[in-house]
Design an enzyme around this catalytic site. Structure first.
Site, PDB file in Angstrom:
ATOM      1  N   ASP A  51      35.716  40.779  39.345  1.00 45.85           N
ATOM      2  CA  ASP A  51      35.833  39.325  39.396  1.00 45.85           C
ATOM      3  C   ASP A  51      36.537  38.936  38.094  1.00 45.85           C
ATOM      4  OD1 ASP A  51      35.519  36.617  40.030  1.00 45.85           O
ATOM      5  OD2 ASP A  51      33.551  36.528  39.057  1.00 45.85           O
ATOM      6  N   ASP A 108      29.231  36.233  37.638  1.00 44.36           N
ATOM      7  CA  ASP A 108      30.407  37.115  37.606  1.00 44.36           C
ATOM      8  C   ASP A 108      30.033  38.541  37.994  1.00 44.36           C
ATOM      9  OD1 ASP A 108      32.311  35.132  36.026  1.00 44.36           O
ATOM     10  OD2 ASP A 108      30.396  35.215  34.973  1.00 44.36           O
ATOM     11  N   GLU A 147      39.437  40.233  43.130  1.00 45.35           N
ATOM     12  CA  GLU A 147      39.502  38.910  43.747  1.00 45.35           C
ATOM     13  C   GLU A 147      40.927  38.384  43.659  1.00 45.35           C
ATOM     14  OE1 GLU A 147      36.312  35.775  43.554  1.00 45.35           O
ATOM     15  OE2 GLU A 147      37.826  34.854  42.279  1.00 45.35           O
TER      16      GLU A 147
END
Length: 192
Positions: free
Chosen positions: A8, A142, A69
């Site tokens: 992330d 996160d 991501e």
């Protein structure tokens, strides 16, 4: 077994989660961390710290795949730039090790782990806890998001490109039917 490193990306907090996924889709936590950099540190120093951290995790855990991501446009250009810069570090480190990187949208990840693409962060963290059989939801968000990315990739492959999960050889008939339905829905969206 498939080992997936999920990232992330972020400049202040870059979540990294490593998960082992068995052919029966059972996911097990290998490691999770958040690489943090101070906002008052020079940009090049922040990027160096993130890059070094990603490289160390790749070398230590030797994943079979990397899930990242997908950066999408937000209203805050500074946030997008930091996310894109951190993403570039992951892409470079993976390529240097001969690893392909799958990009997943937040909606794809949420749908894979919760069954609903509009799930909130609390729901994602709760499902990651359940899937990985953890005592508590991963913190901060996160970390949970990075683990969700790894799980998503191991279970679904790369929906954006149509690439199947490396575990597909052992898919059940129901899983094959589900993938066929996803592929048909994706084709319909592209025809619009």
């Amino acid at each position: 077994m498939l080992r997936v490193l999920g990232v992330d990306p972020g400049l202040t907090r870059c979540g990294v989660g490593i998960v082992d996924i068995e052919r029966d889709r059972r996911a097990t936590l290998v490691a999770v961390t958040v690489i943090e950099t101070a906002a008052d540190l020079a940009l090049e120093r922040r990027l160096l710290a993130i890059g070094d951290g990603i490289e160390q995790l790749l070398d230590t855990h030797r994943p079979d795949a990397v899930a990242l991501e997908r950066v999408f446009a937000q209203h805050n250009v500074r946030t997008v730039m930091g996310t894109a810069q951190a993403s570039g570090l992951v892409l470079r480190a993976a390529a240097a090790r001969g690893l392909a990187v799958a990009l997943h949208t937040p909606t794809e990840v949420k749908a894979a782990v919760t069954g609903h693409g509009g799930a909130d962060k609390r729901q994602v963290a709760a499902m990651v806890q359940r899937i990985l059989r953890l005592d508590a939801p991963p913190r901060p968000a996160d970390a949970a998001d990075a683990l969700a990315l790894a799980i998503c990739h191991g279970w679904r492959g790369s929906p954006a490109t149509g690439a199947a999960s490396p575990l597909d050889a052992g898919a059940t008939p129901a899983q094959e039917a589900w993938r066929a339905a996803e592929k048909a829905a994706r084709a319909r969206r592209l025809d619009r």
